[in-house]
Write an enzyme that holds these catalytic residues in place. Structure first.
Site, PDB file in Angstrom:
ATOM      1  N   ASP A 388       0.886  -1.354  -0.008  1.00 43.54           N
ATOM      2  CA  ASP A 388       0.111  -0.027  -0.110  1.00 43.54           C
ATOM      3  C   ASP A 388       0.605   1.262   0.094  1.00 43.54           C
ATOM      4  O   ASP A 388       2.208   1.062   0.128  1.00 43.54           O
ATOM      5  CB  ASP A 388      -1.051   0.095   1.195  1.00 43.54           C
ATOM      6  CG  ASP A 388      -1.780   1.315   1.521  1.00 43.54           C
ATOM      7  OD1 ASP A 388      -2.305   1.495   0.392  1.00 43.54           O
ATOM      8  OD2 ASP A 388      -1.789   1.554   2.514  1.00 43.54           O
ATOM      9  N   LYS A 389       0.444   2.349  -0.151  1.00 48.56           N
ATOM     10  CA  LYS A 389       1.081   3.433  -0.212  1.00 48.56           C
ATOM     11  C   LYS A 389       1.013   4.331   0.860  1.00 48.56           C
ATOM     12  O   LYS A 389       1.861   4.352   1.754  1.00 48.56           O
ATOM     13  CB  LYS A 389       0.907   4.401  -1.454  1.00 48.56           C
ATOM     14  CG  LYS A 389       1.909   5.493  -1.573  1.00 48.56           C
ATOM     15  CD  LYS A 389       1.284   6.471  -2.836  1.00 48.56           C
ATOM     16  CE  LYS A 389       0.024   7.049  -2.310  1.00 48.56           C
ATOM     17  NZ  LYS A 389      -0.058   8.323  -1.079  1.00 48.56           N
ATOM     18  N   PHE A 528     -12.977  21.759  -5.590  1.00 51.68           N
ATOM     19  CA  PHE A 528     -11.975  20.827  -6.255  1.00 51.68           C
ATOM     20  C   PHE A 528     -12.647  20.008  -6.765  1.00 51.68           C
ATOM     21  O   PHE A 528     -13.767  19.308  -5.889  1.00 51.68           O
ATOM     22  CB  PHE A 528     -10.913  20.598  -5.115  1.00 51.68           C
ATOM     23  CG  PHE A 528     -10.086  19.636  -5.608  1.00 51.68           C
ATOM     24  CD1 PHE A 528      -8.763  19.805  -6.579  1.00 51.68           C
ATOM     25  CD2 PHE A 528     -10.343  18.256  -5.357  1.00 51.68           C
ATOM     26  CE1 PHE A 528      -8.238  18.786  -6.909  1.00 51.68           C
ATOM     27  CE2 PHE A 528      -9.438  17.284  -5.774  1.00 51.68           C
ATOM     28  CZ  PHE A 528      -8.407  17.511  -6.520  1.00 51.68           C
ATOM     29  N   LYS A 551      -5.396  27.405  -7.749  1.00 48.70           N
ATOM     30  CA  LYS A 551      -4.143  26.234  -7.771  1.00 48.70           C
ATOM     31  C   LYS A 551      -4.665  24.856  -8.260  1.00 48.70           C
ATOM     32  O   LYS A 551      -5.714  24.512  -8.145  1.00 48.70           O
ATOM     33  CB  LYS A 551      -3.840  26.090  -6.046  1.00 48.70           C
ATOM     34  CG  LYS A 551      -4.761  25.501  -5.121  1.00 48.70           C
ATOM     35  CD  LYS A 551      -4.017  25.369  -4.014  1.00 48.70           C
ATOM     36  CE  LYS A 551      -4.844  24.641  -2.842  1.00 48.70           C
ATOM     37  NZ  LYS A 551      -5.943  25.034  -2.366  1.00 48.70           N
ATOM     38  N   THR A 664      -2.470   1.227  -4.618  1.00 52.85           N
ATOM     39  CA  THR A 664      -3.047   2.266  -3.806  1.00 52.85           C
ATOM     40  C   THR A 664      -4.402   2.675  -4.105  1.00 52.85           C
ATOM     41  O   THR A 664      -4.696   2.430  -5.537  1.00 52.85           O
ATOM     42  CB  THR A 664      -1.865   3.398  -3.720  1.00 52.85           C
ATOM     43  OG1 THR A 664      -2.640   4.429  -3.096  1.00 52.85           O
ATOM     44  CG2 THR A 664      -1.713   3.839  -5.172  1.00 52.85           C
ATOM     45  N   GLY A 665      -5.207   3.190  -3.262  1.00 50.66           N
ATOM     46  CA  GLY A 665      -6.372   3.627  -3.716  1.00 50.66           C
ATOM     47  C   GLY A 665      -6.237   5.128  -3.872  1.00 50.66           C
ATOM     48  O   GLY A 665      -7.126   5.849  -4.596  1.00 50.66           O
ATOM     49  N   ARG A 754      -5.914   4.017  -7.706  1.00 49.25           N
ATOM     50  CA  ARG A 754      -7.173   4.029  -7.685  1.00 49.25           C
ATOM     51  C   ARG A 754      -7.797   2.849  -7.686  1.00 49.25           C
ATOM     52  O   ARG A 754      -8.938   2.578  -8.248  1.00 49.25           O
ATOM     53  CB  ARG A 754      -7.789   5.001  -8.987  1.00 49.25           C
ATOM     54  CG  ARG A 754      -7.443   6.323  -8.855  1.00 49.25           C
ATOM     55  CD  ARG A 754      -8.978   6.998  -8.933  1.00 49.25           C
ATOM     56  NE  ARG A 754      -8.671   8.263  -8.415  1.00 49.25           N
ATOM     57  CZ  ARG A 754      -9.114   8.871  -7.302  1.00 49.25           C
ATOM     58  NH1 ARG A 754      -9.532   8.181  -6.479  1.00 49.25           N
ATOM     59  NH2 ARG A 754      -8.902  10.473  -6.890  1.00 49.25           N
ATOM     60  N   LYS A 760      -7.491  -4.596  -4.879  1.00 46.20           N
ATOM     61  CA  LYS A 760      -6.306  -4.847  -4.443  1.00 46.20           C
ATOM     62  C   LYS A 760      -6.230  -6.445  -3.823  1.00 46.20           C
ATOM     63  O   LYS A 760      -5.199  -7.077  -4.239  1.00 46.20           O
ATOM     64  CB  LYS A 760      -6.096  -3.968  -2.907  1.00 46.20           C
ATOM     65  CG  LYS A 760      -5.698  -2.396  -3.072  1.00 46.20           C
ATOM     66  CD  LYS A 760      -5.439  -1.955  -1.782  1.00 46.20           C
ATOM     67  CE  LYS A 760      -5.115  -0.654  -1.875  1.00 46.20           C
ATOM     68  NZ  LYS A 760      -4.693   0.000  -0.728  1.00 46.20           N
ATOM     69  N   ASN A 783      -8.736  -0.532   4.012  1.00 50.18           N
ATOM     70  CA  ASN A 783      -8.824  -0.807   2.593  1.00 50.18           C
ATOM     71  C   ASN A 783      -7.681  -1.903   2.082  1.00 50.18           C
ATOM     72  O   ASN A 783      -7.811  -2.468   1.130  1.00 50.18           O
ATOM     73  CB  ASN A 783      -8.678   0.435   1.859  1.00 50.18           C
ATOM     74  CG  ASN A 783      -7.442   1.243   1.942  1.00 50.18           C
ATOM     75  OD1 ASN A 783      -6.924   0.925   3.004  1.00 50.18           O
ATOM     76  ND2 ASN A 783      -7.219   2.142   1.234  1.00 50.18           N
TER      77      ASN A 783
END
Lengths: 1151, 353
Positions: A388-389, A528, A551, A664-665, A754, A760, A783
């Site tokens: 995982d990240k 955003f 930004k 990673t999600g 994603r 996963k 997760n």
């Protein structure tokens, strides 16, 4: 736990009704939880059931039962029962100890404190006393004791924030909002007078669903959705207090419903072992059959039995009867003590993991924890690592690190900061200031009227204004609360540079720019979304001008720059540099709006927000229409801080031939950034990016890439594959899957972004099945639970996030970098230990019990035993029980330092060449040869029964005791030969076992008739121990057995050196470098291991546009999307100048 | 959810070499250079020892005679023929004549040897009651089931001693006669029939049941002898210390042999003029031929043997030592070759670099 729920569900199909303030009518399950396996009463039946469902134990039970048949057993009735009981008692004690720990842990949880409303007053009670219908008050930072419906909170609009990382692993805070009907109920009186009921669905495990209805007396029913529900296991954040009505308790909470028992994992070694036991069982059957045939032949030779044996009334020698006799005779071929030995050995190995100071994270005083001991040796075989990240590779701490303003980059103190980083590398997640933006040049330029002064000012102002952060003032300290960690980092960074964001009011923000207080009126927040990749804010500056600050990602900002924009090229270069370091970049830009422009837009905007259908889309189009002609200010670079030593660990694991996949999600951009910063990706590495919207497109792009790779497909290439969750969904379709895996397995690095938790798990599963290698998944959030449970080995990071990953993992460590020691040292050691222990257990049993077969040849296949029956059963339990333990606990192929220094050594255990069926057969044949020597040499020695000085003749057991002694000596010495590391325990086990047998032999021979056992042993000790032949054989027989092993070992160590031998020689000679270091060792290892295919530089010419050869830009930004209330509503609900109402309330409660 | 890793911190044991797996240890690395001298040393030692053992064994004298009575092999064949197919075989005696050209160095032991007799057969081997033999009165009356079919006699009396081993007691007997002068009279050489059983057997493992009115016969009243026996157990010998269960012939027989060819000690010759051994001269062994061995293709032999510190004659151990010693030397040479070749190779590699 599922069955509890379904039972309940069957009883009350309509869901549950909770009556407010009527505790007697709410009878539901208790809030106390129990994760223990046994209770006082269920222990014995359940334990016995579990034990006898193991094949080996069932086999021994079967033998025990067989032995009860009269006249069948050559070894008496209880000789299997007693060791079996000993073994069951030992593992029973282990079970009790482990379960006791669980009981204690449960008790700890159950006796936490919480505050509930009882008899119209707030009372402090224990968690386990919380009932459905109770009104609970929780304060900031507390964990919630049960699932409840939010009534009211201290915050405006009755909102509250909860950290759900415990449940779903998401790091951003979730907003929950109470129903407006209940939002005002804050005092004890109001609450006590509350009457009515809540109807809601039955407990289930879906975190994000809840359906209920609130019936307040004399009011119309109101529906309750997931936005009002606070779950057990979540933590209240940034909210002074909340009040809630408990709806689910204990096992019925969603948290507990999800806390499924991790599936029982069995290691590869265990599976091979079971195969080997089967092989031994076949050998046992073959031997029994051969013996039966022998018996028939023997009988045939004599037509009838010799007269001296005596006729019996019934026919003993039916074939079936003989078979049973021989099965009982040889049944000890299957090592009875193996399972319990392994259990104890692995338990102690797990303790070593737990105790390891090198895996002790001092920052939070967390030690590594082996939650299962089944997989210790699997750690030595990992080939694929799925990581995982967030929270695993990174700390999940964002820091404003660098920026580029008007074409000048600041904060680039790389050389200095590197030095600092090394010193502090042990615990960077917990150090704040030293790591933050620190470049005096920026302020100097600002103060010294540098030509870019205005830009700097504008840049910093933008950082202070354009965000959705809420400041919280405590005395002189201002802390910022944000659902986006990036924004928090930017605002904090600006504060450090003298631009302090101080106050947020519904329609304005106030900042202190270099001491000068400025108030900006906020007109619009252009939200955003990951689609837009930017957020803007329209403000009226203190000077009264209209300005839009924006930004966002470089790609979207650059599209919208006006031609007048300056520093475009320079900034782009800086962006690339930032991205190469793995920093998250954002471009910042602004535009001054004219009043007319704004008015026109406002009309459009007002129309857009009233649109019902496709409002998001309409709004985004509307935002888009004003976000144009930007003037570029610069770029920010945020470091998503890596955990300590992550790049080093990854480099080392790659050297150990472990392939690392990041799942990673999070967004693709973020994943790529992190891959760069932890050295998984390098600048020159081509990146294959798979992003497709349909099955056909996916199929097409994958096959295109496969074609381009051509012959390199299936080999390891210096390529990176990046795929997102949507494309992956298609890529894992049956028809594409194979192709995709071929492609993925040909790449050095794979990043999957994603991904949903399920994906996963799915990808781990697919790889696990395709490559048949050992996979390891490491993660920290809920997760990751799926992949942690799916992979062969699941590792949880026990960090700041919740415990769900930890609780479902097999091993929990505090830092990613500890993986290095866990795999390379503990894994490799444990693999050596466990496999040696197993092989040795097989060996020693085959040696002793095949002797019965040799003896059968000379006793007419009658099933006679040559040893005393209890000696046979004590062989495994006492006389040779210690060497397997020392092999399993203390064996070391080489030192920790060497294993870490030469990760290539990991490949020895990874390939598993030292433990497979072939090795077992070699070991078995070796054992058979040994047993042959061990039987026939003494038999020939004692051929004429005349070895005693006084001329006495000897008997069969005299020979048996000779053989038994030599077997014990041989087997112990063989353990010594296998041992690569002799410590004091090893010496004790090897020499001690021999001594114990000799002592036992002497004592046991003189028990009869005082103690009614072993009449046939009477006098054996005193005769054998003084017999010269005994001692002459004592030296020669084991030496004859082992001479071949010694010779073979020394020849192999001399001619066919592996890296391991080199390293061992280096260690024993005390030299610190390999005699043939680096180049040579690589060569040696290439020759010997044949497996290594070092990644070669990629020379593929890609003909498709999915491959990105250019430099990355590093855009990444995280923000909650589509929450209960929009970002705009949220920021407008705060007025930080006012005191929150809760202050008075909470002080009142304390009284 | 809170059986957390953090909670464990407090229970950590001390940070010792044991918990950190840093115990001092010896790391042997077997290689040709190390084992080379070991093999040579061991080989030489074994050869030396082997030579000693071999000559020691060769110094032991043994004289054997197969008296089974295969046709044309001496006068026992008459008895063998007579016993053919008859159970029980009729009493018969025969003799073995031999002469010693020189002194047969003593002490001399007389053994009998049976071949193809499976005392190690399971059903035979378990067919005994050690409790009965240790003189337990209850076991005397109630022998264990393993003794079947020699548990109770046809009349229903418990058999003492019960079981197949006792039933098949070796019942040939021998006497030795010495003719000192040619054509002189044969003088009986005294055979010491006591002290042929293990001390523990005679004193511990085998005990007569408690005497009844001072009589062993009464103690055995109500029991039957094994079917093949001609007399009850308490009449095995007139010597009260050598009768009943503690009759030494019986005790020796009850120690069942490991292999189908086995020897049992019959007597020791150590009395009178024969304590130094059997002097030169002619000898005759009178054999009472009872025991049927032809039924199972067995043979029986008589053996005179002297005994040294290592027991009887058996050159096997000496040969084994010699062989293993030579093997060690051989392996040592192989190691030497390996060592030298490896050294060369190693040097080459270092030159390459």
């Amino acid at each position: 736990m599922g069955w509890r729920q379904s039972l309940q569900g069957a009883d009350v199909p309509m869901g549950r009704t909770i009556y407010l303030n009527e505790p007697l009518r709410n009878a539901f399950c208790e809030n106390s939880i129990s994760t223990a396996k046994y209770s006082m009463w269920s222990f014995l039946p359940r334990y016995l059931y579990l034990q006898f469902s193991k094949t080996a134990n069932a086999f021994f039970l079967f033998i025990t039962i067989l032995q009860q048949i009269p006249d069948v057993s050559p070894t008496g009735k209880y000789t299997t029962l007693v060791p079996l009981l000993v073994i069951l008692v030992i593992s029973g004690i282990k079970e009790i100890v482990e379960d006791y720990k669980r009981h204690m842990a449960d008790k700890l949880v159950n006796s936490k404190n919480t505050i509930v409303l009882r008899q119209n007053a707030w009372q402090m009670i224990l968690w386990k006393e919380v009932n459905v219908g109770d009104i609970v008050k929780a304060t900031n930072g507390q964990f919630l004791p049960a699932d409840m419906v939010l009534i009211s909170s201290s915050e405006p609009q009755a909102t509250c924030f909860v950290a759900t990382s415990n449940l779903d692993g998401e790091t951003n805070l979730k907003i929950r909002q109470a129903l407006s009907e209940t939002a005002t109920m804050k005092t004890e009186k109001q609450l006590s007078n509350l009457s009515g009921k809540i109807k809601c669905e039955e407990p289930n495990f879906h975190f994000n669903s809840f359906a209920g209805t609130l019936y307040l007396n004399e009011k119309s029913p109101i529906s309750i959705g997931p936005d009002q529900v606070l779950l057990r296991g979540t933590q209240l954040k940034n909210t002074e207090w909340i009040l809630g009505i408990v709806v689910y308790t204990g096992f019925e909470t969603k948290f507990m419903q999800n806390a499924v028992k991790s599936p029982l994992k069995r290691s590869k070694v265990e599976k091979v072992t079971n195969m080997q036991i089967l092989v031994l069982f076949l050998l046992l059957l073959v031997m029994s059959l051969v013996s039966c045939v022998g018996a028939i032949y023997w009988k045939d030779r004599y037509r009838a039995e010799p007269w001296y044996i005596g006729k019996s009334d019934y026919d003993y020698h039916s074939f079936g009867f003989d078979l049973l006799v021989f099965i009982i005779l040889y049944h000890n071929l299957i090592p009875i003590s193996l399972l319990v030995t392994l259990e104890i050995v692995k338990y102690i190995q797990a303790l070593f993991i737990n105790w390891d100071e090198d895996m002790h994270f001092k920052g939070s005083n967390v030690y590594a924890m082996a939650r299962t001991s089944n997989l210790n040796e699997e750690l030595g075989q990992v080939e694929y690592l799925f990581s995982d990240k967030t929270g695993t590779l990174t700390c999940n701490v964002m820091t404003f690190k660098k920026c580029s303003i008007a074409g000048i980059t600041y904060g680039d103190l790389s050389s200095k900061s590197d030095d600092g980083a090394k010193g502090l590398s042990q615990s960077p997640c917990f150090i704040s200031d030293a790591y933050e933006f620190n470049d005096p040049a920026l302020l100097q330029n600002f103060e010294n009227d540098h030509p870019t002064k205005e830009y700097i000012k504008e840049f910093l102002t933008l950082l202070c204004v354009c965000h959705t952060v809420v400041p919280e003032r405590e005395g002189n300290n201002i802390s910022y609360q944000a659902s986006s960690p990036d924004e928090a980092a930017l605002v904090k960074g600006a504060k450090k540079l003298g631009f302090v964001f101080t106050t947020r009011m519904p329609n304005s923000v106030t900042i202190e720019a270099m001491g000068e207080e400025l108030t900006f009126e906020i007109l619009n927040v252009l939200e955003f979304s990951s689609n837009r990749k930017r957020m803007s804010i329209i403000v009226r500056t203190p000077e009264g001008r209209l300005r839009l600050y924006c930004k966002g990602a470089d790609s979207v900002i650059y599209e919208r720059l006006s031609e007048n924009s300056l520093f475009v090229e320079e900034t782009l270069v800086h962006l690339e540099n930032f991205a190469k370091e793995g920093l998250r970049t954002l471009c910042v830009a602004y535009i001054d709006l004219t009043e007319i422009e704004y008015e026109q837009w406002l009309v459009m905007y007002k129309k857009a927000i009233t649109v019902v259908k496709d409002r998001m889309k309409t709004l985004e189009d509307c935002y888009d229409s004003i976000e144009k002609k930007f003037l570029l200010l610069g770029a920010t670079a945020i470091e998503d801080r890596l955990q300590a030593r992550v790049p080093e660990t990854i480099t080392s694991l790659l050297k150990a031939n472990i392939k690392i996949w990041v799942l990673t999600g999070d967004k693709q951009e973020t994943a790529i950034n992190i891959a760069y910063s932890c050295k998984l990706l390098s600048g020159q590495m081509p990146r294959i990016q798979l992003n497709a919207n349909s099955l056909e497109a996916t199929q097409q792009v994958i096959s295109q890439n496969c074609q381009d790779l051509g012959a390199l497909l299936g080999k390891e290439n210096d390529l990176a594959l990046i795929i997102d969750g949507k494309t992956l969904k298609y890529a894992l379709h049956v028809e594409v899957r194979k192709c995709f895996l071929n492609l993925a397995l040909s790449c050095r690095t794979v990043l999957c972004c994603r991904l949903s938790p399920l994906q996963k798990a799915e990808i781990v599963d697919v790889v696990k099945k395709q490559v048949k290698a050992i996979t390891l998944a490491i993660g920290d959030g809920a997760n990751d639970v799926g992949m942690i449970q799916t992979a062969h080995v699941g590792v949880g990071i026990s960090g700041n996030e919740g415990m769900l990953a930890t609780n479902n993992s097999d091993y929990a460590i505090a830092q990613f970098s500890y993986l290095e020691k866990l795999l390379l040292v503990h894994g490799a050691w444990n693999y050596f230990r466990v496999t040696k222990c197993i092989l040795y257990c097989f060996y020693k049993n085959v040696v002793l019990y095949i002797i019965e077969l040799w003896f059968a040849i000379v006793n007419g296949f009658s099933g006679q035993i040559i040893f005393e029956r209890w000696c046979i059963s004590l062989y495994n339990v006492i006389f040779t029980s210690l060497p397997p333990f020392t092999l399993g606990i203390f064996e070391r192929c080489c030192s920790q330092e060497s294993l870490l220094r030469y990760p290539q050594l990991y490949r020895i255990s990874q390939t598993g060449d030292i433990f497979n069926i072939k090795v077992l057969w070699i070991q078995c044949i070796n054992a058979i040869v040994h047993s042959f020597i061990l039987f026939w040499l003494p038999a020939k020695m004692l051929e004429h029964d005349m070895v005693l000085q006084s001329g006495y003749t000897t008997d069969y057991l005299f020979l048996g005791n000779f053989i038994y002694t030599y077997v014990v000596v041989t087997v112990c010495l063989k353990a010594g030969l296998e041992t690569m590391s002799w410590n004091k325990f090893t010496h004790f086990a090897i020499w001690g076992s021999i001594m114990i047998w000799l002592g036992f032999f002497a004592v046991y021979s003189s028990l009869w008739p005082t103690v009614p056992v072993a009449p046939e042993m009477t006098g054996q000790g005193s005769m054998a121990l003084v017999c010269p032949h005994f001692w002459l054989g004592f030296f020669i027989v084991p030496i004859v057995c082992l001479i071949q092993n010694v010779a073979w070992k020394s020849i192999r160590n001399t001619c066919h050196r592996t890296l391991l031998e080199e390293v061992r020689e280096m260690e024993s000679s005390g030299v610190q470098v390999l005699r043939r270091d680096s180049v040579q060792s690589f060569k040696v290892e290439e020759v010997n291991l044949q497996r290594s295919s070092s990644p070669r530089p990629c020379q593929v010419i890609f003909r498709n546009n999915s491959v990105d050869l250019g430099a990355p830009h590093g855009y990444a930004f995280s923000q909650v999307e589509r929450a209960v209330i929009s970002q705009e509503e949220l920021v407008r609900s705060y007025d930080t100048t006012k005191n929150k109402p809760q202050k008075t309330f909470s002080s009142a409660t304390l009284e | 959810m809170t059986w957390s890793a953090t909670a464990r911190g407090a229970h950590q044991p001390d940070n010792t070499a044991f918990t950190q797996q840093r115990l001092p240890a010896w790391h042997p690395l077997l290689s040709a250079s190390i084992t080379l001298p070991l093999f040579f040393c061991a080989g030489l030692a074994f050869i030396g020892l082997g030579l000693g053992l071999y000559y020691s064994s060769n110094g032991i004298k043994e004289l054997a005679y197969d008296y089974t009575g295969d046709s044309g092999t001496g006068n026992c064949s008459v008895c063998a023929m007579a016993g053919q197919g008859r159970a029980p075989p009729p009493p018969c005696s025969c003799a073995w004549y031999f002469s010693l050209p020189e002194l047969f160095q003593g002490p001399v032991y007389l053994y009998y040897e049976l071949t193809n007799f499976y005392q190690n057969n399971r059903r035979y081997g378990v067919s005994r009651d050690d409790s009965q033999l240790s003189g337990l009165p209850s076991s005397l009356r109630h022998p264990v089931n393993e003794c079947a079919p020699y548990q109770y006699s046809a009349a229903g009396l418990p058999i003492a001693p019960c079981g197949a081993i006792a039933n098949s007691l070796f019942n040939d007997s021998f006497s030795l006669w010495h003719q000192r002068q040619p054509n002189g009279p044969y003088v009986e050489v005294p055979l010491d029939r006591t002290g042929i059983a293990w001390w523990t057997d005679y004193h511990v493992k085998f005990r007569n049941p408690p005497l009844v009115n001072g009589s062993l016969a009464l103690a055995f009243q109500g029991t039957a002898p094994p079917p093949n026996w001609h007399r009850p157990v308490y009449e095995l010998s007139p010597d009260p210390n050598n009768t009943g269960f503690i009759n030494q012939d019986f005790v020796v027989w009850m120690r069942t042999a490991a292999l189908p060819t086995f020897r049992k000690l019959y007597a020791r010759i150590r009395q009178g003029n024969y304590s130094a051994g059997l002097p030169r001269g002619a000898y005759r062994v009178n054999i009472t031929y009872n025991y049927p061995v032809r039924a199972f293709n067995g043979h029986k032999s008589l053996i005179f043997s002297s005994i040294s510190w290592m027991g009887g004659k058996n050159p096997f151990l000496g040969i084994a030592y010699l062989l293993v010693g030579s093997l060690c030397i051989l392996v040592g040479f192989v190691m030497l070759v390996v060592y030298i070749r490896y050294q060369d190779q190693n040097d080459d590699e270092e030159d390459d670099e």
